[in-house]
Design an enzyme around this catalytic site. Structure first.
Site, PDB file in Angstrom:
ATOM      1  N   HIS A 204      -1.118  -0.997 -18.936  1.00 18.48           N
ATOM      2  CA  HIS A 204      -0.031  -1.481 -18.077  1.00 18.48           C
ATOM      3  C   HIS A 204       0.107  -0.701 -16.778  1.00 18.48           C
ATOM      4  CE1 HIS A 204       1.953   2.021 -19.793  1.00 18.48           C
ATOM      5  NE2 HIS A 204       2.802   1.962 -18.795  1.00 18.48           N
TER       6      HIS A 204
HETATM    7  C1  UD1 Z   1       7.465   1.471 -16.018  1.00 13.43           C
HETATM    8  C2  UD1 Z   1       7.230   2.865 -15.446  1.00 13.43           C
HETATM    9  C3  UD1 Z   1       5.964   3.446 -16.053  1.00 13.43           C
HETATM   10  C4  UD1 Z   1       6.033   3.413 -17.559  1.00 13.43           C
HETATM   11  C5  UD1 Z   1       6.357   2.018 -18.050  1.00 13.43           C
HETATM   12  C6  UD1 Z   1       6.567   2.012 -19.540  1.00 13.43           C
HETATM   13  C7  UD1 Z   1       7.932   3.303 -13.141  1.00 13.43           C
HETATM   14  C8  UD1 Z   1       7.466   3.477 -11.748  1.00 13.43           C
HETATM   15  N1  UD1 Z   1       7.025   2.820 -14.001  1.00 13.43           N
HETATM   16  O1  UD1 Z   1       6.363   0.667 -15.630  1.00 13.43           O
HETATM   17  O2  UD1 Z   1       5.820   4.788 -15.631  1.00 13.43           O
HETATM   18  O3  UD1 Z   1       4.795   3.831 -18.081  1.00 13.43           O
HETATM   19  O4  UD1 Z   1       7.559   1.549 -17.427  1.00 13.43           O
HETATM   20  O5  UD1 Z   1       6.331   0.764 -20.104  1.00 13.43           O
HETATM   21  O6  UD1 Z   1       9.050   3.601 -13.449  1.00 13.43           O
HETATM   22  N2  UD1 Z   1       8.971  -6.604 -17.004  1.00 13.43           N
HETATM   23  C9  UD1 Z   1       9.475  -7.543 -17.880  1.00 13.43           C
HETATM   24  N3  UD1 Z   1      10.414  -7.148 -18.787  1.00 13.43           N
HETATM   25  C10 UD1 Z   1      10.857  -5.874 -18.861  1.00 13.43           C
HETATM   26  C11 UD1 Z   1      10.357  -4.932 -17.960  1.00 13.43           C
HETATM   27  C12 UD1 Z   1       9.399  -5.313 -17.038  1.00 13.43           C
HETATM   28  O7  UD1 Z   1       9.089  -8.706 -17.857  1.00 13.43           O
HETATM   29  O8  UD1 Z   1      11.702  -5.589 -19.718  1.00 13.43           O
HETATM   30  C13 UD1 Z   1       7.912  -7.004 -16.030  1.00 13.43           C
HETATM   31  C14 UD1 Z   1       8.480  -7.478 -14.708  1.00 13.43           C
HETATM   32  O9  UD1 Z   1       7.627  -8.499 -14.246  1.00 13.43           O
HETATM   33  C15 UD1 Z   1       8.327  -6.245 -13.834  1.00 13.43           C
HETATM   34  C16 UD1 Z   1       7.062  -5.587 -14.384  1.00 13.43           C
HETATM   35  O10 UD1 Z   1       7.091  -5.862 -15.782  1.00 13.43           O
HETATM   36  O11 UD1 Z   1       8.203  -6.564 -12.476  1.00 13.43           O
HETATM   37  C17 UD1 Z   1       7.009  -4.091 -14.160  1.00 13.43           C
HETATM   38  O12 UD1 Z   1       8.179  -3.441 -14.650  1.00 13.43           O
HETATM   39  P1  UD1 Z   1       8.615  -1.986 -14.064  1.00 13.43           P
HETATM   40  O13 UD1 Z   1       9.764  -1.456 -14.830  1.00 13.43           O
HETATM   41  O14 UD1 Z   1       8.751  -2.051 -12.585  1.00 13.43           O
HETATM   42  O15 UD1 Z   1       7.354  -1.102 -14.320  1.00 13.43           O
HETATM   43  P2  UD1 Z   1       6.478  -0.899 -15.621  1.00 13.43           P
HETATM   44  O16 UD1 Z   1       5.103  -1.401 -15.334  1.00 13.43           O
HETATM   45  O17 UD1 Z   1       7.191  -1.426 -16.809  1.00 13.43           O
HETATM   46  N1  UDP Z   2       4.754   0.995 -27.928  1.00 16.74           N
HETATM   47  C1  UDP Z   2       5.369   0.121 -28.823  1.00 16.74           C
HETATM   48  N2  UDP Z   2       4.928  -1.175 -28.883  1.00 16.74           N
HETATM   49  C2  UDP Z   2       3.892  -1.630 -28.114  1.00 16.74           C
HETATM   50  C3  UDP Z   2       3.268  -0.722 -27.221  1.00 16.74           C
HETATM   51  C4  UDP Z   2       3.728   0.580 -27.140  1.00 16.74           C
HETATM   52  O1  UDP Z   2       6.290   0.517 -29.539  1.00 16.74           O
HETATM   53  O2  UDP Z   2       3.553  -2.808 -28.232  1.00 16.74           O
HETATM   54  C5  UDP Z   2       5.259   2.379 -27.817  1.00 16.74           C
HETATM   55  C6  UDP Z   2       4.262   3.457 -28.157  1.00 16.74           C
HETATM   56  O3  UDP Z   2       4.343   3.781 -29.521  1.00 16.74           O
HETATM   57  C7  UDP Z   2       4.688   4.617 -27.260  1.00 16.74           C
HETATM   58  C8  UDP Z   2       5.368   3.948 -26.080  1.00 16.74           C
HETATM   59  O4  UDP Z   2       5.584   2.587 -26.460  1.00 16.74           O
HETATM   60  O5  UDP Z   2       5.638   5.455 -27.905  1.00 16.74           O
HETATM   61  C9  UDP Z   2       4.509   4.024 -24.867  1.00 16.74           C
HETATM   62  O6  UDP Z   2       5.094   3.271 -23.853  1.00 16.74           O
HETATM   63  P1  UDP Z   2       4.289   2.765 -22.595  1.00 16.74           P
HETATM   64  O7  UDP Z   2       2.846   2.702 -22.910  1.00 16.74           O
HETATM   65  O8  UDP Z   2       4.959   1.518 -22.158  1.00 16.74           O
HETATM   66  O9  UDP Z   2       4.617   3.853 -21.481  1.00 16.74           O
HETATM   67  P2  UDP Z   2       3.992   5.281 -21.082  1.00 16.74           P
HETATM   68  O10 UDP Z   2       3.989   6.145 -22.281  1.00 16.74           O
HETATM   69  O11 UDP Z   2       2.639   5.030 -20.502  1.00 16.74           O
HETATM   70  O12 UDP Z   2       4.929   5.739 -20.026  1.00 16.74           O
END
Ligand code: UD1
Ligand code: UDP
Length: 363
Positions: A204
């Protein structure tokens, strides 16, 4: 009083042991959810799985550009902090929620505690690296998970007496939930998976999935592994990735794409996977803690401890390198030690918070 600020999936998971520890010790706290993540499977699913109390506040900021999202969080948190006047604000990790939470608090002269301080990928093109560096430099208490993280902070001139090496709260979360996952999770049965008989994938990162070239290469690499080993590849897909796969019209033939799962199901899938391929920070750690080999679909990592113990390998995003990395990581290897602590990080963090002098409140 501790304000626990969280907003995304990994923050909910990694703050859950801190919340439990506040409950256990009768520490005064409240949860402020920014609403950065809001879809059921990125948010509520974890409050249910981890039996967490409701947040006192939810800012419902949702998605947007970095500046839009960060500014909405900043404004929302400031209102809450002015009203509640906590003694310390705890933020966890490296998201926009962390950057805004720390910044809002420090400007109000409220103490900031950064959980998972000192991680560095040394790649400033990652939004997370900027968030980590800024949060660390405006924090008063830095809870570094490892000695390596502490050294990173010292090299940047941060005073040693602000730093506590606590371990990572993800170990607490894994230890607290792995037996529950064994009893309650049934995703292996649901998906018809055999232990050690499938590959688990997550991706992601903005720099991977928002780039058509990188995303196509990653998917090609994963498809190639599916063909080479004739075993299922399970890909619980982050909403960001799903959106980009659709936008770039990428074929996923052969890969079993599912909705993101809850934590218990995900732990069960991780613990029984033959190999994990990921660009996630938390998943690299969990693979290492659970003793499952990992291939990281990036050129850098802020989790070098996983590489040092032999649990993880960086392969970048090219198809051939992903295949080579998988082959290498599937070789027989000795078990490694978990470098992230004994599962009591949350106890240390709450103890430090409770030992701080009470704050003199401002008007
Ligand atoms: C964010 C964090 C990243 C973290 C990740 C965990 C920042 C800069 N990035 O990235 O460090 O690893 O969360 O998963 O803070 N969206 C949905 N539903 C949701 C959330 C997001 O559909 O509940 C979609 C939307 O299209 C959105 C995109 O995901 O635009 C990105 O969401 P965003 O929170 O901006 O960043 P992440 O990629 O989730
Ligand atoms: N995770 C989860 N379900 C999923 C994918 C990830 O519960 O389908 C959990 C995973 O166990 C870990 C956390 O989400 O604890 C990691 O989150 P993510 O990869 O979104 O963010 P990052 O750690 O890269 O910030």
């Amino acid at each position: 009083m501790i304000a626990i600020v969280l907003g995304t999936r990994p923050e909910i998971i990694k703050m859950s042991p801190v919340i439990r520890e506040c409950e256990r010790t009768g520490t005064d706290y409240f949860i402020l959810h920014t609403g950065q993540h809001y879809s059921y499977e990125m948010d509520r699913a974890f409050f249910c799985d981890l039996a967490l109390p409701e947040p006192k506040y939810n800012l419902d900021v949702g998605s947007g550009t970095h500046a839009e999202q960060t500014s909405r969080i900043l404004t929302g948190i400031e209102h809450v902090l002015m009203k509640e006047q906590p003694d310390i604000v705890l933020v966890q990790g490296d998201t926009n929620t962390v950057l805004a939470g720390a910044l809002a608090a420090v400007k109000l002269h409220i103490r900031v505690g950064h959980v998972e301080a000192g991680l560095r990928s040394f790649d400033r093109t990652m939004p997370e690296e900027i968030n980590r560096v800024v949060a660390d430099h405006i924090s008063d208490n830095l809870f570094a998970p490892t000695e390596t993280a502490r050294q990173n902070l010292l090299h940047e001139g941060i005073a040693d007496d602000k730093i506590s090496v606590t371990g990572n709260t993800i170990v607490d979360a894994v230890f607290q939930n792995q037996d529950i996952a064994k009893k309650k999770a049934n995703i292996l049965d649901t998906l018809g998976l055999e232990p050690n008989g499938y590959f688990l994938v997550t991706a992601h990162r903005q720099e991977n999935v928002d780039s058509p070239g990188n995303l196509k290469n990653i998917i090609r690499g994963i498809c190639a592994i599916h063909e080479e080993y004739s075993q299922p590849v399970i890909f619980p897909m982050h909403p960001r990735t799903r959106k980009m796969v659709e936008q770039f019209n990428i074929s996923l033939s052969g890969i079993s794409v599912i909705e993101p799962t809850g934590f218990l199901d995900f732990l069960q899938m991780e613990a029984n996977a033959r190999l994990i391929l990921t660009d996630s920070g938390g998943v690299q750690e969990e693979a290492c803690i659970l003793g499952v080999p990992c291939v990281t679909l990036r050129n850098t990592t802020e989790r070098p401890e996983t590489i040092a113990v032999g649990a993880n390998m960086l392969v970048g995003t090219r198809c051939e390198q992903i295949q080579e990395g998988a082959k290498e990581q599937l070789k027989e290897r000795n078990p490694w030690n978990n470098p992230y602590g004994d599962g009591r990080a949350s106890v240390s963090i709450v103890r430090v918070c409770n030992s701080l002098p009470a704050r003199i409140k401002t008007e």
